[in-house]
Design a protein around this motif. Structure first.
Motif, mmCIF file in Angstrom:
data_model
loop_
_atom_site.group_PDB
_atom_site.id
_atom_site.type_symbol
_atom_site.label_atom_id
_atom_site.label_comp_id
_atom_site.label_asym_id
_atom_site.label_seq_id
_atom_site.Cartn_x
_atom_site.Cartn_y
_atom_site.Cartn_z
ATOM 1 N N ASP A 59 12.904 -1.510 13.394
ATOM 2 C CA ASP A 59 14.188 -2.217 13.341
ATOM 3 C C ASP A 59 14.686 -2.344 11.904
ATOM 4 O O ASP A 59 15.887 -2.230 11.650
ATOM 5 N N VAL A 60 13.780 -2.600 10.963
ATOM 6 C CA VAL A 60 14.159 -2.657 9.543
ATOM 7 C C VAL A 60 14.691 -1.289 9.111
ATOM 8 O O VAL A 60 15.740 -1.189 8.465
ATOM 9 N N ILE A 61 13.985 -0.235 9.495
ATOM 10 C CA ILE A 61 14.411 1.126 9.151
ATOM 11 C C ILE A 61 15.776 1.417 9.749
ATOM 12 O O ILE A 61 16.668 1.937 9.062
ATOM 13 N N ALA A 62 15.966 1.087 11.013
ATOM 14 C CA ALA A 62 17.262 1.328 11.673
ATOM 15 C C ALA A 62 18.379 0.561 10.970
ATOM 16 O O ALA A 62 19.482 1.086 10.767
ATOM 17 N N TYR A 63 18.109 -0.696 10.579
ATOM 18 C CA TYR A 63 19.121 -1.478 9.875
ATOM 19 C C TYR A 63 19.462 -0.846 8.527
ATOM 20 O O TYR A 63 20.642 -0.687 8.188
ATOM 21 N N LEU A 64 18.433 -0.469 7.768
ATOM 22 C CA LEU A 64 18.680 0.159 6.468
ATOM 23 C C LEU A 64 19.503 1.430 6.624
ATOM 24 O O LEU A 64 20.435 1.680 5.854
ATOM 25 N N ARG A 65 19.195 2.228 7.628
ATOM 26 C CA ARG A 65 19.958 3.457 7.863
ATOM 27 C C ARG A 65 21.401 3.115 8.250
ATOM 28 O O ARG A 65 22.337 3.796 7.828
ATOM 29 N N SER A 66 21.595 2.055 9.023
ATOM 30 C CA SER A 66 22.941 1.699 9.487
ATOM 31 C C SER A 66 23.852 1.234 8.355
ATOM 32 O O SER A 66 25.075 1.334 8.463
ATOM 33 N N ILE A 67 23.241 0.727 7.269
ATOM 34 C CA ILE A 67 24.068 0.286 6.133
ATOM 35 C C ILE A 67 24.059 1.309 4.998
ATOM 36 O O ILE A 67 24.486 1.023 3.884
ATOM 37 N N GLY A 68 23.545 2.497 5.295
ATOM 38 C CA GLY A 68 23.594 3.584 4.323
ATOM 39 C C GLY A 68 22.511 3.554 3.264
ATOM 40 O O GLY A 68 22.590 4.285 2.280
ATOM 41 N N ARG A 69 21.481 2.758 3.458
ATOM 42 C CA ARG A 69 20.386 2.680 2.478
ATOM 43 C C ARG A 69 19.214 3.514 2.990
ATOM 44 O O ARG A 69 18.229 2.982 3.485
ATOM 45 N N PHE A 70 19.335 4.836 2.895
ATOM 46 C CA PHE A 70 18.273 5.714 3.369
ATOM 47 C C PHE A 70 18.284 7.033 2.610
ATOM 48 O O PHE A 70 19.279 7.411 2.009
ATOM 49 N N VAL A 71 17.144 7.693 2.668
ATOM 50 C CA VAL A 71 16.971 9.032 2.116
ATOM 51 C C VAL A 71 16.262 9.835 3.189
ATOM 52 O O VAL A 71 15.238 9.393 3.719
ATOM 53 N N ASP A 72 16.810 10.985 3.553
ATOM 54 C CA ASP A 72 16.134 11.866 4.490
ATOM 55 C C ASP A 72 15.328 12.872 3.698
ATOM 56 O O ASP A 72 15.824 13.467 2.744
ATOM 57 N N VAL A 73 14.076 13.039 4.078
ATOM 58 C CA VAL A 73 13.158 13.888 3.332
ATOM 59 C C VAL A 73 12.448 14.828 4.291
ATOM 60 O O VAL A 73 12.048 14.428 5.382
ATOM 61 N N THR A 74 12.297 16.083 3.891
ATOM 62 C CA THR A 74 11.466 17.030 4.629
ATOM 63 C C THR A 74 10.274 17.352 3.748
ATOM 64 O O THR A 74 10.437 17.797 2.609
ATOM 65 N N TRP A 75 9.095 17.106 4.259
ATOM 66 C CA TRP A 75 7.861 17.335 3.505
ATOM 67 C C TRP A 75 7.299 18.683 3.909
ATOM 68 O O TRP A 75 7.195 19.003 5.068
ATOM 69 N N MET A 76 6.906 19.443 2.936
ATOM 70 C CA MET A 76 6.322 20.763 3.181
ATOM 71 C C MET A 76 4.834 20.714 2.860
ATOM 72 O O MET A 76 4.432 20.104 1.871
ATOM 73 N N GLU A 77 4.004 21.371 3.689
ATOM 74 C CA GLU A 77 2.580 21.470 3.394
ATOM 75 C C GLU A 77 2.387 22.438 2.236
ATOM 76 O O GLU A 77 3.077 23.456 2.152
ATOM 77 N N PRO A 78 1.464 22.129 1.338
ATOM 78 C CA PRO A 78 1.211 23.044 0.221
ATOM 79 C C PRO A 78 0.755 24.410 0.732
ATOM 80 O O PRO A 78 -0.058 24.474 1.644
ATOM 81 N N PRO A 79 1.267 25.517 0.164
ATOM 82 C CA PRO A 79 0.920 26.853 0.637
ATOM 83 C C PRO A 79 -0.575 27.148 0.596
ATOM 84 O O PRO A 79 -1.080 27.830 1.449
ATOM 85 N N HIS A 80 -1.310 26.607 -0.378
ATOM 86 C CA HIS A 80 -2.732 26.923 -0.491
ATOM 87 C C HIS A 80 -3.570 26.317 0.625
ATOM 88 O O HIS A 80 -4.695 26.722 0.837
#
Length: 117
Positions: A59-80
């Motif tokens: 719910d905290v996350i949803a609220y933060l996203r609703s007021i524009g306080r968010f960062v979307d991140v895609t994490w990649m596994e290290p190639p090695h």
């Protein structure tokens, strides 16, 4: 903490100078390391005032996203580790907060994360 208290909680954290925001859909940060260290006593007071909030994490996350306080991140596994992949990779919780007492590990970015593992 109650669901109805989330906006006030967020406002009070922002008032300390911390840039609280959601990171993706699974976690949120109170701010960067320097902000959290500078606001330590005030954040502890806020934590004591509102009490446990783990049960309201989504719910905290949803609220933060609703007021524009968010960062979307895609994490990649290290190639090695797995060979080159374009599959997103999520990671486990980096910061646990328990009534104002924090056990934390710093990431290279310097941010402290709260979230589901």
């Amino acid at each position: 903490m109650k669901l109805s208290e989330i906006p006030n909680f967020v406002d009070e954290v922002i008032a300390t100078g911390c840039a609280i925001c959601a990171v993706g859909h699974d976690m949120y940060v109170l701010g960067d390391v320097q902000e959290i260290e500078a606001a330590g006593s005030e954040l502890r007071r806020i934590g004591e005032k509102y009490g446990p909030r783990d049960h309201l994490q989504t719910d905290v996350i949803a609220y933060l996203r609703s007021i524009g306080r968010f960062v979307d991140v895609t994490w990649m596994e290290p190639p090695h580790q797995t060979g080159w992949t374009s599959q997103p990779h999520s990671f486990s919780t980096i910061c646990f907060e328990d009534l104002g007492t924090q056990r934390q590990r710093r990431q290279p970015s310097g941010a402290l994360f709260e979230g589901a593992s």
